[in-house]
Design a protein around this motif. Sequence first.
Motif, mmCIF file in Angstrom:
data_model
loop_
_atom_site.group_PDB
_atom_site.id
_atom_site.type_symbol
_atom_site.label_atom_id
_atom_site.label_comp_id
_atom_site.label_asym_id
_atom_site.label_seq_id
_atom_site.Cartn_x
_atom_site.Cartn_y
_atom_site.Cartn_z
ATOM 1 N N ALA A 115 -14.143 14.928 8.769
ATOM 2 C CA ALA A 115 -14.886 13.765 8.268
ATOM 3 C C ALA A 115 -13.917 12.619 8.034
ATOM 4 N N PHE A 116 -14.219 11.471 8.595
ATOM 5 C CA PHE A 116 -13.440 10.259 8.344
ATOM 6 C C PHE A 116 -14.237 9.418 7.355
ATOM 7 N N MET A 117 -13.664 9.111 6.221
ATOM 8 C CA MET A 117 -14.384 8.333 5.205
ATOM 9 C C MET A 117 -13.614 7.051 4.912
ATOM 10 N N LYS A 118 -14.239 5.960 5.257
ATOM 11 C CA LYS A 118 -13.575 4.667 5.121
ATOM 12 C C LYS A 118 -13.604 4.225 3.650
ATOM 13 N N GLY A 119 -12.440 3.766 3.144
ATOM 14 C CA GLY A 119 -12.416 3.201 1.790
ATOM 15 C C GLY A 119 -13.155 1.879 1.788
ATOM 16 N N PRO A 120 -13.555 1.307 0.689
ATOM 17 C CA PRO A 120 -13.246 1.791 -0.657
ATOM 18 C C PRO A 120 -14.299 2.724 -1.261
ATOM 19 N N ASN A 121 -15.321 3.087 -0.486
ATOM 20 C CA ASN A 121 -16.323 3.967 -1.095
ATOM 21 C C ASN A 121 -15.941 5.430 -0.946
ATOM 22 N N THR A 122 -14.778 5.766 -1.474
ATOM 23 C CA THR A 122 -14.295 7.146 -1.401
ATOM 24 C C THR A 122 -13.729 7.529 -2.771
ATOM 25 N N TYR A 123 -13.349 8.794 -2.902
ATOM 26 C CA TYR A 123 -12.841 9.284 -4.186
ATOM 27 C C TYR A 123 -11.622 8.492 -4.652
ATOM 28 N N THR A 124 -10.714 8.210 -3.716
ATOM 29 C CA THR A 124 -9.488 7.496 -4.099
ATOM 30 C C THR A 124 -9.601 5.988 -3.887
ATOM 31 N N ARG A 125 -10.737 5.559 -3.293
ATOM 32 C CA ARG A 125 -10.919 4.163 -2.866
ATOM 33 C C ARG A 125 -10.102 3.821 -1.622
ATOM 34 N N GLU A 126 -9.362 4.850 -1.094
ATOM 35 C CA GLU A 126 -8.584 4.633 0.123
ATOM 36 C C GLU A 126 -9.292 5.333 1.280
ATOM 37 N N ASP A 127 -8.780 5.158 2.497
ATOM 38 C CA ASP A 127 -9.320 5.895 3.640
ATOM 39 C C ASP A 127 -8.993 7.378 3.448
ATOM 40 N N SER A 165 -5.286 11.093 2.164
ATOM 41 C CA SER A 165 -5.742 9.812 1.630
ATOM 42 C C SER A 165 -4.644 8.779 1.819
ATOM 43 N N GLY A 166 -5.027 7.595 2.287
ATOM 44 C CA GLY A 166 -4.039 6.526 2.446
ATOM 45 C C GLY A 166 -4.248 5.758 3.742
ATOM 46 N N LEU A 167 -3.426 4.755 3.891
ATOM 47 C CA LEU A 167 -3.589 3.785 4.968
ATOM 48 C C LEU A 167 -3.530 4.395 6.367
ATOM 49 N N THR A 168 -2.667 5.411 6.537
ATOM 50 C CA THR A 168 -2.514 5.958 7.894
ATOM 51 C C THR A 168 -3.299 7.249 8.103
ATOM 52 N N SER A 169 -4.173 7.577 7.168
ATOM 53 C CA SER A 169 -4.867 8.872 7.291
ATOM 54 C C SER A 169 -5.760 8.913 8.540
ATOM 55 N N PHE A 170 -6.431 7.805 8.856
ATOM 56 C CA PHE A 170 -7.287 7.791 10.050
ATOM 57 C C PHE A 170 -6.448 7.965 11.312
ATOM 58 N N GLU A 171 -5.335 7.238 11.329
ATOM 59 C CA GLU A 171 -4.433 7.297 12.482
ATOM 60 C C GLU A 171 -3.962 8.733 12.731
ATOM 61 N N ILE A 172 -3.523 9.388 11.635
ATOM 62 C CA ILE A 172 -3.039 10.773 11.764
ATOM 63 C C ILE A 172 -4.186 11.686 12.198
ATOM 64 N N GLY A 173 -5.342 11.490 11.567
ATOM 65 C CA GLY A 173 -6.518 12.310 11.888
ATOM 66 C C GLY A 173 -6.873 12.209 13.363
ATOM 67 N N LYS A 174 -6.885 10.983 13.860
ATOM 68 C CA LYS A 174 -7.268 10.783 15.267
ATOM 69 C C LYS A 174 -6.243 11.384 16.220
ATOM 70 N N MET A 232 0.835 -1.213 0.000
ATOM 71 C CA MET A 232 0.000 0.000 0.000
ATOM 72 C C MET A 232 0.869 1.263 0.000
ATOM 73 N N GLU A 233 0.414 2.248 -0.697
ATOM 74 C CA GLU A 233 1.221 3.464 -0.815
ATOM 75 C C GLU A 233 1.105 4.340 0.423
ATOM 76 N N HIS A 234 2.006 5.277 0.535
ATOM 77 C CA HIS A 234 2.000 6.202 1.673
ATOM 78 C C HIS A 234 0.760 7.095 1.661
ATOM 79 N N THR A 235 0.530 7.709 2.819
ATOM 80 C CA THR A 235 -0.603 8.639 2.934
ATOM 81 C C THR A 235 -0.203 9.995 2.375
ATOM 82 N N ILE A 236 -1.097 10.559 1.581
ATOM 83 C CA ILE A 236 -0.811 11.883 1.008
ATOM 84 C C ILE A 236 -1.724 12.923 1.640
ATOM 85 N N ALA A 237 -1.251 14.150 1.647
ATOM 86 C CA ALA A 237 -2.058 15.238 2.200
ATOM 87 C C ALA A 237 -1.856 16.489 1.364
#
Length: 456
Positions: free
Chosen positions: A69-81, A23-32, A1-6
């Motif tokens: 807003a926390f949006m869980k993938g894959p139903n997102t613009y990038t399909r990622e979190d 967007s990316g795997l750690t976006s929720f973690e960073i957000g929280k 999985m690719e890095h989280t972008i901002a």
Amino acid sequence: MEHTIAAISTATGEAGIGIVRMSGLTSFEIGKKIFKPIKEIDDKNLENRTLRYGHIYDDDKLIDEVLIAFMKGPNTYTREDIVEIYTHGGIISVKKVLDLTLKNGAKIAEKGEFTKRAFLNGRLDLSQAEAVIDMIKAKTDKAYEASINQLEGSLKKDIKKYRDGLLNLLAHVEYSINFTEDGQEELDNSVIIKEGEEILEGLKKLYNSSNRGKIIRDGINTTIIGKPNVGKSSLLNNLAKVNKAIVTDIPGTTRDIIEEYIDIDGVALKISDTAGIRDTDDIVEKIGVDRSLDFAQSADLIIAIFDLSKELDEEDKIVLDLLKGRKAIVLLNKDDLESKLDIDSLNIDENIPVIRISIKNNKGIDKLEETISKMFLQGEIISSNETLVTNIRHQDILGRAINHLESSLNDMKLNIPIDCVEVDLRDSWEILGEITGETIEDDVLDKIFKDFCIGK
Ligand SMILES: Nc1nc2c(ncn2[C@@H]2O[C@H](COP(=O)(O)OP(=O)(O)OP(=O)(O)O)[C@@H](O)[C@H]2O)c(=O)[nH]1
Ligand SMILES: [Mg+2]
């Protein structure tokens, strides 16, 4: 999985809110980590796509009061979190929140990287991804309409139809190769040729729409030229309905290029007022004149103005020379004054429309607008369900696919060995896949997304 972008997804400047997006795997973690909700909520609650109110903190330091807003993938613009943070607008707060996401491990997004991920993760095909940037850049209603149709998948659908058709033809051809090798049956290719010609016709129609499409998307790059004092800046101001350029009766007033966008029948005219063309010893003016000549060279349309109240002179002749072989309109200005110009001596090519105007009295301007619209859209009305090719990349691909299909059909008609036919058919099918991105090189992809803005 690719890095989280901002990135900051809103335009910079003073505004009510600004949006930082990750967007990316750690976006929720960073957000929280950086968000403290007003009301304690459990993780499940946080991720259920409702907006949350609270504060962004850098350790103990308050950064801003936000919605998140926390949006869980894959139903997102990038399909990622994805996490979106709605900060106060302006330049400082959004920047501080962005910096904080970076400090916590996100990487700054490249231009168009969110949309690139949407494409790579199968959320959009390439033609739709390109439509996103077209929509953001649209300057007229027509450009917007063309982009929303493409975003909804009009071009993607057409390309799929033609590619399926080509694949079907290939299957027929391969089937007949097997038969002839067995020595059982000669190829009856009349059916294949007929099907191929139908596809060819469809592709040509798409290709032909691109002349109009390109103009609708990019507008018409127009340069006003003429010797000093003929009324170039007056024309720009009149068309743009603002006093953008300085107008005086002193020849040589304009030195820099002055640009404005105007909407003519839904087509954007990017119009450039230039320095009056003349031989001059003034260094600054001379640079201006050189720029005028450059702009005239690269324009889609030249509007050349002559002064009816003056006799033709050498400077006018330089301007006339610039019109040779070009798409141009000639305006004879200052029709309100006594006429001294011998129009026949201008010797204007019969393809170039000539219009008498008086900018001072606002006479003839409507005729000019009508002429431009006719010249570029040939009065055609674009129906909203027609697929319009607006992108030069797509036009080029269609052209290449058409060539290969044409040559395979010609070979079939001449009964040239069927494996040659097959190669061209396959090429045509493969080339078309570059529009939707099914067959595409990485460097081409990079180039496409370079055109995007940051944060999209
Ligand atoms: N009588 C009359 N004067 C006009 C008309 N259009 C422009 N002018 C005048 O012509 C003068 C020159 O106009 P500009 O628009 O500055 O001309 P320009 O071609 O931009 O001149 P440069 O920038 O010096 O190259 C101004 O005094 C205008 O008011 C017109 O239709 N009739
Ligand atoms: Mg001027």
